[in-house]
Design an enzyme around this catalytic site. Sequence first.
Site, PDB file in Angstrom:
ATOM      1  N   ASP A  15     117.290  36.859-105.137  1.00  0.00           N
ATOM      2  CA  ASP A  15     118.421  37.612-104.582  1.00  0.00           C
ATOM      3  C   ASP A  15     118.122  39.109-104.675  1.00  0.00           C
ATOM      4  OD1 ASP A  15     121.501  37.380-103.820  1.00  0.00           O
ATOM      5  OD2 ASP A  15     121.285  39.050-105.235  1.00  0.00           O
ATOM      6  N   ASN A  60     123.913  48.149 -97.746  1.00  0.00           N
ATOM      7  CA  ASN A  60     124.640  48.066 -96.474  1.00  0.00           C
ATOM      8  C   ASN A  60     125.701  49.151 -96.361  1.00  0.00           C
ATOM      9  OD1 ASN A  60     123.403  46.013 -95.028  1.00  0.00           O
ATOM     10  ND2 ASN A  60     124.611  44.392 -95.998  1.00  0.00           N
ATOM     11  N   ASP A  85     119.256  44.964 -92.583  1.00  0.00           N
ATOM     12  CA  ASP A  85     118.386  43.956 -91.958  1.00  0.00           C
ATOM     13  C   ASP A  85     116.914  44.287 -92.176  1.00  0.00           C
ATOM     14  OD1 ASP A  85     120.611  42.621 -91.085  1.00  0.00           O
ATOM     15  OD2 ASP A  85     120.538  43.405 -89.033  1.00  0.00           O
ATOM     16  N   GLU A 108     121.376  37.485 -98.499  1.00  0.00           N
ATOM     17  CA  GLU A 108     120.236  38.185 -99.088  1.00  0.00           C
ATOM     18  C   GLU A 108     119.551  37.322-100.145  1.00  0.00           C
ATOM     19  OE1 GLU A 108     123.870  39.446-101.516  1.00  0.00           O
ATOM     20  OE2 GLU A 108     123.391  39.026 -99.426  1.00  0.00           O
ATOM     21  N   ARG A 138     104.909  38.237-110.375  1.00  0.00           N
ATOM     22  CA  ARG A 138     104.126  38.974-109.384  1.00  0.00           C
ATOM     23  C   ARG A 138     104.974  39.318-108.159  1.00  0.00           C
ATOM     24  NH1 ARG A 138     100.109  35.663-108.667  1.00  0.00           N
ATOM     25  NH2 ARG A 138     100.567  34.784-106.611  1.00  0.00           N
TER      26      ARG A 138
END
Length: 452
Positions: A318, A326, A335, A361, A381
């Site tokens: 997430d 936003n 986006d 997301e 990583r």
Amino acid sequence: MEKDYLRISSTVLVSLLFGLALVLVNSWFNQPGVEEVVPRSTYLMVMIALFFIDTVAFIFMQLYFIYDRRQFSNCVLSLAFLSCLIYFVITVIIIQQIIEERLTSSVVQNDIAIYYLFRQMSLCILIFLALVNKVSENTKQRNLFSKKMTLCISLFFVFGGPIVAHILSSHYESYNLHIAELTNENGQVVWKASYVTIMIFMWLTLLSVNLYFNGLRYDIWNGVTVIAFCAVLYNISLLFMSRYSVSTWYISRTIEVVSKLTVMVIFMCHIFSALRVTKNIAHRDPLTNIFNRNYFFNELTVQSASAQKTPYCVMIMDIDHFKKVNDTWGHPVGDQVIKTVVNIIGKSIRPDDLLARVGGEEFGVLLTDIDTERAKALAERIRENVERLTGDNPEYAIPQKVTISIGAVVTQENALNPNEIYRLADNALYEAKETGRNKVVVRDVVNFCESP
């Protein structure tokens, strides 16, 4: 696409070679004594082969029209192959009549020539009608004929053409049309050049118009180009029937069979490609072009039901504080952030790992054949790459650095259903976000105990 084309082409080539072998064997054991003619059984074999090829083409085009009803040209094109089927059936019946010695060879050869002429004309005209509809569909212009009128005209040539041909055959002597006749030498068939010229001119016109509007694109209309070009070749061969009756017949029919098989391959590859694109669209996220939530859960279901005991991992990721991104920069930037994170994750995981967008997301990764330690190293990583590459990197045009939180669960048991596995990974993600964000929490399903 190329693999499908090679597989289908190989199958068709083997079938063609097998069919040609049967024809040659049949001709060898049925060599005539005096007359140099094609064995009637060979003629029947070729007609039946063409019948089944056109049947497949008709069915495929109808299915393609049902799949996309906006392409009315495909419906008309399917009717072109349907018209051929009717003429093939009539031709087989006529050949049976001469086998049963109900008609003389001269009369039968002329009747066959009449139905051949009408088959060629119907096929050419119906393909031309389909081409007119295709051009109007591509240019979004009003068609010269409405769909209902086009359908009526097409059905007339499909069912009315054979009726007209029947009237002009030997069944009605007063209207009998003389197109071909047997010569006195060796029973060879001679066509009147004027009728052959008409067919050649029609096919050349169709070939030119199709090339002008559609070019040589790899699609269904490329198959029409093959049909028209080969029709010109095997109709030109009719002009030489008086001198090389048998050899010319074999050459012309071979060209027709090969052209129809080639067209069938083109149609099948195009339709399979279209179905693959549709399936791909159904399984892809439109913004990021990675897999969507439904596909992710389908694959997770398959993996969890597998009898193999190899460990696998489910990761849920997430973007931290995405709502703030936003609110500050707007949804277009949001986006772009999503696409950037997806790009980095995709470069960080293994080629066989499955990446999907499972929420606004949120992203899921399904990894097979991996243990807890390697899963934790891979997740770290990914997290580090997102944090490092989104900060002051000209490769990604985003205004600020972003971080992600990752929750993962590793299991090799198949006792849990996909929803339970996903819930465990989601709980690990919740823990990562509640304990500071920008971190990784990986649990082994055996050691992961949830609070009551």
